[in-house]
Scaffold this active site. Structure first.
Site, PDB file in Angstrom:
ATOM      1  N   THR A  15       0.808  -1.278   0.140  1.00 44.58           N
ATOM      2  CA  THR A  15       0.052   0.080  -0.047  1.00 44.58           C
ATOM      3  C   THR A  15       0.849   1.233   0.207  1.00 44.58           C
ATOM      4  OG1 THR A  15      -0.421   0.028   2.557  1.00 44.58           O
ATOM      5  CG2 THR A  15      -2.024  -1.151   1.063  1.00 44.58           C
ATOM      6  N   ASP A  16       0.222   2.283  -0.268  1.00 44.12           N
ATOM      7  CA  ASP A  16       0.958   3.692  -0.287  1.00 44.12           C
ATOM      8  C   ASP A  16       0.293   4.622   0.744  1.00 44.12           C
ATOM      9  OD1 ASP A  16      -1.650   4.628  -1.309  1.00 44.12           O
ATOM     10  OD2 ASP A  16      -1.168   4.993  -3.074  1.00 44.12           O
ATOM     11  N   GLN A  17       0.827   5.821   0.640  1.00 45.02           N
ATOM     12  CA  GLN A  17       0.395   6.773   1.668  1.00 45.02           C
ATOM     13  C   GLN A  17      -1.150   6.825   1.931  1.00 45.02           C
ATOM     14  OE1 GLN A  17       3.036  10.047   1.240  1.00 45.02           O
ATOM     15  NE2 GLN A  17       4.183   9.440   2.937  1.00 45.02           N
ATOM     16  N   MET A  18      -1.588   6.590   1.014  1.00 47.65           N
ATOM     17  CA  MET A  18      -3.143   6.845   0.998  1.00 47.65           C
ATOM     18  C   MET A  18      -4.106   5.714   1.432  1.00 47.65           C
ATOM     19  SD  MET A  18      -4.016   8.710  -2.790  1.00 47.65           S
ATOM     20  CE  MET A  18      -3.013   7.708  -3.697  1.00 47.65           C
ATOM     21  N   VAL A  20      -3.927   2.675  -0.071  1.00 43.68           N
ATOM     22  CA  VAL A  20      -4.226   1.649  -1.055  1.00 43.68           C
ATOM     23  C   VAL A  20      -3.353   1.054  -1.525  1.00 43.68           C
ATOM     24  CG1 VAL A  20      -6.660   3.134  -1.518  1.00 43.68           C
ATOM     25  CG2 VAL A  20      -4.556   3.430  -3.073  1.00 43.68           C
TER      26      VAL A  20
END
Length: 147
Positions: A15-18, A20
């Site tokens: 996942t990324d910083q969002m 997702v």
């Protein structure tokens, strides 16, 4: 032969910083699905590689429809979209836990000599792969399957 379904558990590091799944990870999931699809036909990439032949991606298309988050269980659905004896196109849907299409796409492949990267005919080099792909497409035509 039906589409092949491969379960994937979304890992935190994907996942990324969002919060997702980072977009590049979908290509990895496509590869997992493609490998399972090939195995379902009784074939293996290792057979190809033992002859110093590899199958690089020459084109990839991805459509993002819904986000997928850490902890979700998803399914990669894989099928043979097109094949002409040289180029192979695989289709993919990544389904979320609600069985909704979250991501869809295709990858196009050719086979090449590992040393020279010179393209080869799958039909001539691996007739068993050619026949399996041909049977897959003919079976779908007979069943009237559209993707």
């Amino acid at each position: 032969m039906p589409k092949i379904k491969t379960p994937i558990e979304v890992r935190y590091q994907e996942t990324d910083q969002m919060g997702v799944v980072y977009h590049a990870n979908y290509l990895v999931w496509f590869e997992i699905g493609r490998t399972k699809f090939i195995e379902s036909l009784g074939l293996e990439y290792t057979e190809m590689e033992s002859h110093q032949i590899v199958s690089p991606v020459t084109n990839a298309q991805i459509q993002f429809k819904k986000p997928i988050r850490y902890g979700e269980q998803v399914t990669v659905v894989t099928w043979l979209e097109a094949y002409n004896g040289i180029r192979t196109v695989y289709g993919y849907h990544i389904l979320n836990g609600k069985e909704e299409i979250a991501v869809s796409g295709t990858t196009e492949h050719v086979i090449v000599n590992k040393e020279t990267f010179r393209p080869l005919s799958l039909k001539k080099t691996f007739p068993d792969w050619h026949q399996a792909y041909k049977n897959q497409l003919e079976g779908e035509k007979e069943r009237g399957i559209r993707h």
